[in-house]
Structures are given as C-alpha cells and as structure tokens.
Motif scaffolding. Sequence first.
Motif, PDB file in Angstrom:
ATOM      1  N   UNK A  30       0.922  -1.326  -0.041  1.00  0.00           N
ATOM      2  CA  UNK A  30       0.027  -0.122  -0.116  1.00  0.00           C
ATOM      3  C   UNK A  30       0.900   1.362   0.084  1.00  0.00           C
ATOM      4  N   UNK A  31       1.986   1.165   0.706  1.00  0.00           N
ATOM      5  CA  UNK A  31       2.934   2.468   0.682  1.00  0.00           C
ATOM      6  C   UNK A  31       3.406   3.044  -0.572  1.00  0.00           C
ATOM      7  N   UNK A  32       3.797   2.032  -1.552  1.00  0.00           N
ATOM      8  CA  UNK A  32       4.380   2.006  -2.799  1.00  0.00           C
ATOM      9  C   UNK A  32       3.092   2.252  -3.953  1.00  0.00           C
ATOM     10  N   UNK A  33       2.075   1.449  -3.578  1.00  0.00           N
ATOM     11  CA  UNK A  33       1.031   1.423  -4.573  1.00  0.00           C
ATOM     12  C   UNK A  33       1.507   0.502  -5.634  1.00  0.00           C
ATOM     13  N   UNK A  34       1.848  -0.524  -5.155  1.00  0.00           N
ATOM     14  CA  UNK A  34       2.405  -1.661  -6.331  1.00  0.00           C
ATOM     15  C   UNK A  34       1.790  -2.940  -5.889  1.00  0.00           C
ATOM     16  N   UNK A  35       1.478  -3.806  -7.088  1.00  0.00           N
ATOM     17  CA  UNK A  35       0.971  -5.100  -6.767  1.00  0.00           C
ATOM     18  C   UNK A  35       1.476  -5.961  -7.690  1.00  0.00           C
ATOM     19  N   UNK A  36       1.529  -7.458  -7.556  1.00  0.00           N
ATOM     20  CA  UNK A  36       2.169  -8.411  -8.515  1.00  0.00           C
ATOM     21  C   UNK A  36       1.051  -9.486  -8.415  1.00  0.00           C
ATOM     22  N   UNK A  37       1.135 -10.148  -9.426  1.00  0.00           N
ATOM     23  CA  UNK A  37       0.115 -11.628  -9.503  1.00  0.00           C
ATOM     24  C   UNK A  37       0.312 -11.970 -10.737  1.00  0.00           C
ATOM     25  N   UNK A  38      -0.750 -12.497 -11.416  1.00  0.00           N
ATOM     26  CA  UNK A  38      -0.724 -13.392 -12.991  1.00  0.00           C
ATOM     27  C   UNK A  38      -2.085 -12.995 -13.435  1.00  0.00           C
ATOM     28  N   UNK A  39      -2.056 -13.073 -14.791  1.00  0.00           N
ATOM     29  CA  UNK A  39      -2.985 -12.904 -15.751  1.00  0.00           C
ATOM     30  C   UNK A  39      -3.266 -14.490 -16.357  1.00  0.00           C
ATOM     31  N   UNK A  40      -4.316 -14.613 -16.197  1.00  0.00           N
ATOM     32  CA  UNK A  40      -4.633 -16.093 -16.914  1.00  0.00           C
ATOM     33  C   UNK A  40      -5.943 -16.016 -17.922  1.00  0.00           C
ATOM     34  N   UNK A  41      -5.729 -16.393 -19.360  1.00  0.00           N
ATOM     35  CA  UNK A  41      -6.990 -16.455 -20.203  1.00  0.00           C
ATOM     36  C   UNK A  41      -7.172 -17.798 -20.736  1.00  0.00           C
ATOM     37  N   UNK A  42      -8.487 -18.307 -20.498  1.00  0.00           N
ATOM     38  CA  UNK A  42      -9.136 -19.304 -20.595  1.00  0.00           C
ATOM     39  C   UNK A  42      -9.876 -19.355 -22.179  1.00  0.00           C
ATOM     40  N   UNK A  43      -9.463 -20.160 -23.225  1.00  0.00           N
ATOM     41  CA  UNK A  43     -10.328 -20.311 -24.229  1.00  0.00           C
ATOM     42  C   UNK A  43     -10.583 -21.734 -24.471  1.00  0.00           C
ATOM     43  N   UNK A  44     -11.694 -22.097 -24.951  1.00  0.00           N
ATOM     44  CA  UNK A  44     -12.067 -23.549 -24.895  1.00  0.00           C
ATOM     45  C   UNK A  44     -11.415 -24.192 -26.218  1.00  0.00           C
ATOM     46  N   UNK A  45     -10.786 -25.263 -26.086  1.00  0.00           N
ATOM     47  CA  UNK A  45     -10.064 -26.027 -26.842  1.00  0.00           C
ATOM     48  C   UNK A  45      -8.593 -25.344 -27.198  1.00  0.00           C
ATOM     49  N   UNK A  46      -7.969 -24.301 -26.506  1.00  0.00           N
ATOM     50  CA  UNK A  46      -6.824 -23.895 -26.706  1.00  0.00           C
ATOM     51  C   UNK A  46      -6.007 -23.894 -25.569  1.00  0.00           C
ATOM     52  N   UNK A  47      -4.739 -23.821 -25.444  1.00  0.00           N
ATOM     53  CA  UNK A  47      -3.713 -24.226 -24.045  1.00  0.00           C
ATOM     54  C   UNK A  47      -4.234 -22.633 -23.290  1.00  0.00           C
ATOM     55  N   UNK A  48      -4.256 -22.932 -21.784  1.00  0.00           N
ATOM     56  CA  UNK A  48      -4.450 -21.701 -21.146  1.00  0.00           C
ATOM     57  C   UNK A  48      -3.283 -20.905 -21.195  1.00  0.00           C
ATOM     58  N   UNK A  49      -3.339 -19.609 -21.203  1.00  0.00           N
ATOM     59  CA  UNK A  49      -2.135 -18.669 -21.254  1.00  0.00           C
ATOM     60  C   UNK A  49      -2.137 -18.033 -19.884  1.00  0.00           C
ATOM     61  N   UNK A  50      -0.838 -18.019 -19.169  1.00  0.00           N
ATOM     62  CA  UNK A  50      -0.648 -17.365 -18.031  1.00  0.00           C
ATOM     63  C   UNK A  50       0.506 -16.567 -17.742  1.00  0.00           C
ATOM     64  N   UNK A  51       0.293 -15.429 -17.501  1.00  0.00           N
ATOM     65  CA  UNK A  51       1.647 -14.485 -17.183  1.00  0.00           C
ATOM     66  C   UNK A  51       1.650 -13.757 -16.106  1.00  0.00           C
ATOM     67  N   UNK A  52       2.866 -13.395 -15.652  1.00  0.00           N
ATOM     68  CA  UNK A  52       3.003 -12.940 -14.581  1.00  0.00           C
ATOM     69  C   UNK A  52       2.582 -11.202 -14.892  1.00  0.00           C
TER      70      UNK A  52
END
Length: 120
Positions: A30-52
């Motif tokens: 909160x002090x620096x206003x920064x966050x981190x995590x992952x974004x995941x995109x799922x589309x039927x019949x395609x590999x799931x894409x995850x990125x930091x």
Amino acid sequence: MSHPINGDYINGGYDVEQETISFRISSHDEASGRFSGTLTEYKPKLPTATQDIKGGFKFNRDTSSTSFSFETPTDNWDLQSPYLESPNQFAIMNATRTPKDQSQPPQKLVFHKAGPRSRT
C-alpha cells in the motif's frame, strides 16, 4: 485496509465452454502503490495462457475509487474499483483492455472477486 486487495478476479464463468479471463493479485504494498500477480486467459480447446503481472494502484478520493493498471506484452490494462467503505470495494472491477498494436478497439470488461471455486 478493511477490504483486502489480494485475491482472484474473474471475467466469465467456470464453464469450460466459455472464454474466461482472470487475474490474481497475490501481493501488494500500500505504501508504494504496487502489486504483483498473474493474468490467465482461458479459451475453449486452446492452451491456457498465464503470465506474471506487476502494476500500480492508487486511491482516488475525488472519484471514490481505486485505480489499478498493468501491462502485458500485448495489452495495457486499466481497472477501477469503488472504495471508501463501499460494499463493492474490491469486489467489482471495471476494466479497459487496450491492445498495444491498436489492432482492435479497447475492450470493456467487468471482473468480480472470486470465491473458492474450481473449474469444472
């Protein structure tokens, strides 16, 4: 902070036939206003894409909201969530996804904070 920022946010559903985008805020400062995590995109019949992801957030008293932003290799993301003790504080985030190459217009999405569930 009375409502935690960390958590899973989902646009779409848990149906394997439906496209779903989710992101997880796994840590924030909160002090620096920064966050981190992952974004995941799922589309039927395609590999799931995850990125930091790494981004920033700030509290906007004049609009009673919290702004979040982050980038992926292909898109810029801007999100807004109500705050100041709103019942929806960090439960709903309105997002704009803008392709960096401007190949498509910006996309408006709504993310909801997810409870403990799994994809079926």
